[in-house]
Design an enzyme around this catalytic site. Structure first.
Site, PDB file in Angstrom:
ATOM      1  N   ARG A 243      -1.932   1.882   4.566  1.00 11.95           N
ATOM      2  CA  ARG A 243      -2.991   2.152   3.608  1.00 11.95           C
ATOM      3  C   ARG A 243      -4.125   1.177   3.890  1.00 11.95           C
ATOM      4  O   ARG A 243      -3.891   0.037   4.310  1.00 11.95           O
ATOM      5  CB  ARG A 243      -2.498   1.982   2.169  1.00 11.95           C
ATOM      6  N   GLU A 272     -12.290   5.533   1.226  1.00 10.14           N
ATOM      7  CA  GLU A 272     -12.140   6.841   1.883  1.00 10.14           C
ATOM      8  C   GLU A 272     -12.808   7.914   1.030  1.00 10.14           C
ATOM      9  O   GLU A 272     -12.580   7.970  -0.175  1.00 10.14           O
ATOM     10  CB  GLU A 272     -10.649   7.169   2.072  1.00 10.14           C
ATOM     11  N   HIS A 291      -7.523   9.490   8.051  1.00 13.22           N
ATOM     12  CA  HIS A 291      -6.268   9.489   7.277  1.00 13.22           C
ATOM     13  C   HIS A 291      -5.526  10.814   7.468  1.00 13.22           C
ATOM     14  O   HIS A 291      -5.058  11.437   6.515  1.00 13.22           O
ATOM     15  CB  HIS A 291      -6.553   9.250   5.798  1.00 13.22           C
TER      16      HIS A 291
END
Length: 326
Positions: A243, A272, A291
């Site tokens: 993460r 993000e 991601h």
């Protein structure tokens, strides 16, 4: 009574189809007294109105907070995460309301391990630099972009859980020296996979490749910072498959700008989507993916099969297979 399930809309493709295919939906379609639908609108956080409309929620990226379930009319009894991480869900707040949370730890292990190997080999082989040489007709500059071989190099994996252990199995053929940083793992388990359990600083100091695949929690937030980055070798690479907030991104940016480390492969970020002015976007020694490097048809189908299966089990009065501890 009908058990009503809502799926977040970020699980749809741009043309409105299920991103994980149709097969996982068979479990929902075949369950008695269960109805399902995609939420009416995209959202970044589950609202109290949504929580009041459904018994179960299948969630990809939207956050589920204490405020999401604070209403007296909250109907939700289960929140199933499409993936292994659950830092976007306030598990404790949901538990206080009697709501269980599930995830999909098994389905994600192989895809993330494969994506990690993709990052390692792309960085080692200078894949993006060589792509640019070809596109700019700079063929004769190839010898200035020599990659590095992997045999005998040291790979340090931070996070020795399911993904980390799958990665150890898959990289055995590369003949790395293998190190694992994880205070919660038994040394014998890691040794059985051909690796050595070490403290974080030892792993960072020795590694040619540092791979992050740990959970994000209070213990790991900004685990990689200016101090820990200073432990790494100048020729080493950092790969974050965990993460974004596991890494202090400002400190990493500075380390890369100063050539303190050789480069990085980042599939996750503190913010993000990434801001257009993020300096990481301009660095040629960094590989960036949104991601989603592990996302494949197989990956999403397996995740959805496990995740939706947890909801069906719960609706049928069974204990779901993958319950996140409160």
């Amino acid at each position: 009574m009908t058990f009503k399930v809502g799926l977040t809309r970020d699980l749809l493709t741009p043309d409105g189809e299920s991103s994980f295919g149709k097969a996982p939906l068979d479990a929902l379609n075949g369950a008695e007294s269960l109805e399902w639908e995609y939420l009416a609108e995209d959202c970044t956080e589950i609202t109290p109105d949504i929580a009041a409309a459904y018994d179960g929620l299948y969630v990809n990226t939207p956050q589920v907070t204490a405020a999401s379930v604070a209403g007296d009319n909250c109907r939700v009894k289960i929140v199933a995460r499409h993936g292994v991480g659950y830092d976007s869900v306030d598990v404790a707040a949901l538990a206080n309301k009697g709501i269980i949370v599930t995830n999909t730890p098994h389905a994600i292990r192989r895809p993330v391990a494969v994506a990690t190997i993709t990052m390692i080999t792309a960085l080692a082989g200078k894949l993006l630099a060589k792509d640019r040489l070809t596109r700019t007709n700079a063929w004769s500059d190839r010898t200035a972009h020599m990659g590095i071989g992997l045999k005998g190099r040291t790979l340090c994996i931070v996070g020795g859980g399911g993904i980390g252990q799958e990665l150890l199995r898959m990289v055995a053929a590369f003949e790395f020296n293998l190190l694992v940083v994880d205070p919660h793992q038994e040394a014998t388990v890691i040794q059985s996979l051909g690796a050595q359990l070490v403290p974080l600083n030892d792993g960072l100091e020795q590694a040619d490749f540092v791979v992050l695949c740990c959970l994000l929690n209070d213990e790991t937030h900004h685990l990689i910072n200016s101090s820990t980055l200073a432990k790494m070798k100048p020729e080493a690479f950092l790969i974050n498959m965990a993460r974004g907030p596991v890494v202090d991104e400002a400190a990493l940016t500075e380390a890369l700008q100063n050539r303190q480390i050789a480069g990085a492969g980042l599939d996750v970020f503190e913010q993000e989507p990434v801001a257009p002015d993020n300096p990481l976007l301009t660095m040629d020694q960094v590989i960036l993916t949104p991601h989603s490097l592990c996302w494949t048809d197989h990956c999403f189908e397996d995740i959805a099969t496990d995740g939706l299966g947890c909801i069906v089990d719960f609706a049928n009065g069974k204990t779901p297979r993958f319950v996140v501890p409160a």
